[in-house]
Design an enzyme around this catalytic site. Structure first.
Site, PDB file in Angstrom:
ATOM      1  N   GLN A  11       0.820  -1.213   0.000  1.00 55.87           N
ATOM      2  CA  GLN A  11       0.000   0.000   0.000  1.00 55.87           C
ATOM      3  C   GLN A  11       0.855   1.265   0.000  1.00 55.87           C
ATOM      4  O   GLN A  11       0.557   2.225  -0.724  1.00 55.87           O
ATOM      5  CB  GLN A  11      -0.987  -0.008   1.161  1.00 55.87           C
ATOM      6  N   LEU A  12       1.946   1.288   0.769  1.00 57.48           N
ATOM      7  CA  LEU A  12       2.833   2.451   0.749  1.00 57.48           C
ATOM      8  C   LEU A  12       3.661   2.486  -0.523  1.00 57.48           C
ATOM      9  O   LEU A  12       3.785   3.520  -1.172  1.00 57.48           O
ATOM     10  CB  LEU A  12       3.748   2.446   1.972  1.00 57.48           C
ATOM     11  N   ILE A  37      15.027  -9.100  -0.841  1.00 57.42           N
ATOM     12  CA  ILE A  37      16.034  -8.275  -0.164  1.00 57.42           C
ATOM     13  C   ILE A  37      16.880  -9.077   0.826  1.00 57.42           C
ATOM     14  O   ILE A  37      17.917  -8.593   1.279  1.00 57.42           O
ATOM     15  CB  ILE A  37      15.397  -7.059   0.544  1.00 57.42           C
ATOM     16  N   THR A 108       8.602   1.538  12.353  1.00 61.00           N
ATOM     17  CA  THR A 108       7.293   1.427  12.978  1.00 61.00           C
ATOM     18  C   THR A 108       7.254   1.889  14.429  1.00 61.00           C
ATOM     19  O   THR A 108       8.275   1.902  15.121  1.00 61.00           O
ATOM     20  CB  THR A 108       6.836  -0.051  12.923  1.00 61.00           C
ATOM     21  N   ASP A 109       6.050   2.235  14.878  1.00 60.34           N
ATOM     22  CA  ASP A 109       5.817   2.562  16.282  1.00 60.34           C
ATOM     23  C   ASP A 109       6.027   1.358  17.202  1.00 60.34           C
ATOM     24  O   ASP A 109       6.200   1.523  18.412  1.00 60.34           O
ATOM     25  CB  ASP A 109       4.389   3.085  16.461  1.00 60.34           C
ATOM     26  N   TYR A 132       7.674  -8.793  15.959  1.00 64.04           N
ATOM     27  CA  TYR A 132       7.668  -7.830  14.854  1.00 64.04           C
ATOM     28  C   TYR A 132       8.401  -6.558  15.246  1.00 64.04           C
ATOM     29  O   TYR A 132       9.286  -6.079  14.519  1.00 64.04           O
ATOM     30  CB  TYR A 132       6.223  -7.511  14.452  1.00 64.04           C
ATOM     31  N   LYS A 136      11.979  -5.121  13.698  1.00 62.41           N
ATOM     32  CA  LYS A 136      12.077  -3.815  13.056  1.00 62.41           C
ATOM     33  C   LYS A 136      13.120  -2.933  13.744  1.00 62.41           C
ATOM     34  O   LYS A 136      13.842  -2.180  13.076  1.00 62.41           O
ATOM     35  CB  LYS A 136      10.714  -3.121  13.059  1.00 62.41           C
ATOM     36  N   TRP A 157      -0.017   2.931  12.101  1.00 70.02           N
ATOM     37  CA  TRP A 157      -1.431   2.795  11.741  1.00 70.02           C
ATOM     38  C   TRP A 157      -1.673   3.177  10.281  1.00 70.02           C
ATOM     39  O   TRP A 157      -2.569   3.967   9.968  1.00 70.02           O
ATOM     40  CB  TRP A 157      -2.291   3.652  12.674  1.00 70.02           C
TER      41      TRP A 157
END
Length: 298
Positions: A11-12, A37, A108-109, A132, A136, A157
């Site tokens: 999506q990004l 990757i 990410t948060d 996760y 990250k 989000w």
């Protein structure tokens, strides 16, 4: 200016490629099926060809939007999560640094424990509570160790017109059920992927050295709960938001821990002279207006 985008089918990534191409930038796009990757040799070959193809005096930047993002699955598949989020990111950073390419790496948060009560600054202590998040964070460290001039951009989000996400799920449930229940004790900042892509492109196209390497935060402005987010989606669909009931996280158990509070401060982003994103609720209105077929069930 040329960009190489990984995770280009997500999506990004889809928004990054669309906007960069629309802005007249040369774009090389790789989905996971196009470039693994985690394969260092394949990464070297891809980035080598990209660097060799730059025009004289041209600048190339890699934007890494590829990631293992299955938060619950990662609890039982930690090897794969670390291979993509740490090893894969390190491969890109080493190869980019060796060829003088810029790098913008999306994080990410979830690298934070989620126990704060005020927005997390970029230098706040990390403490992921899920595989996760830990993978990250390991990726962030690997990227900056291999490429100190790289930019690590944490977000949260995220939803967009491509792929599956919370907004699409809420829209589907609105059409299928009279009432739903959504957790109301997790706080964060919904981020429209098209807005996020625009911010990342603003960063990537800045002249080299004008924004020092390191960590930045970029999310939609303001914050809400998942329940508040769901009610906003219902309202945008013309449905009664009171059909969304509030429950506690304990009433909706999930395998991986979710941060109770994951609001990220934009202070470092704005201090660098970069444009903050619009408020999350305004972005939601635009997203549903721009992509009715993607977000509204047939």
């Amino acid at each position: 200016m040329s960009l190489l985008v990984t995770g280009a089918r997500g999506q990004l990534g889809s928004d990054l490629v669309l906007q960069a191409s629309g802005a007249g930038l040369a774009v090389v796009a790789f989905g996971s099926a196009d470039l693994d990757i985690t394969d260092a040799a394949a990464v070297d070959a891809a980035l080598g060809a990209f660097a060799d193809g730059l025009p004289a005096g041209g600048r190339g930047v890699v934007v890494n939007a590829a990631a293992y993002t299955a938060v619950d699955n990662a609890e039982d598949d930690s090897e794969r999560a670390y291979r993509v989020n740490e090893t894969g990111s390190a491969n890109l950073a080493r190869s980019a640094a060796a060829r003088g390419l810029g790098l913008v790496h999306v994080s990410t948060d979830y690298v934070f424990p989620g126990d704060a009560t005020t927005p997390y600054e970029v230098d706040a202590p990390t403490g992921p509570r899920s595989v996760y998040g830990a993978s990250k964070l390991a990726g962030e460290k690997a990227v900056l160790a291999a490429h100190p001039d790289a930019h690590v951009v944490r977000t949260a989000w995220v939803y967009g017109a491509a792929g599956n996400n919370f907004v699409k799920t809420m829209a589907r449930l609105e059409a299928a059920r009279p009432n739903i229940s959504v957790v109301d004790d997790q706080v964060g900042s919904p981020t429209y992927s098209a807005d996020l892509a625009a911010g990342l492109l603003e960063l990537a196209t800045r002249p080299a050295g004008t924004v020092p390497g390191g960590v930045l935060h970029l999310t939609g402005g303001g914050h809400t709960t998942w329940c508040g987010f769901a009610r906003a989606v219902f309202a945008e669909l013309g449905a009664d938001p009171t059909r969304v009931g509030a429950i506690a996280s304990a009433d909706y158990p999930q395998k991986a821990h979710r941060p109770a509070y994951s609001v990220l401060s934009p202070a470092a982003w704005t201090a660098a002279g970069l444009t903050p994103l619009r408020p999350w609720d305004a972005a939601l209105s635009v997203a549903l207006a721009e992509h009715p077929a993607a977000f509204r069930p047939a």
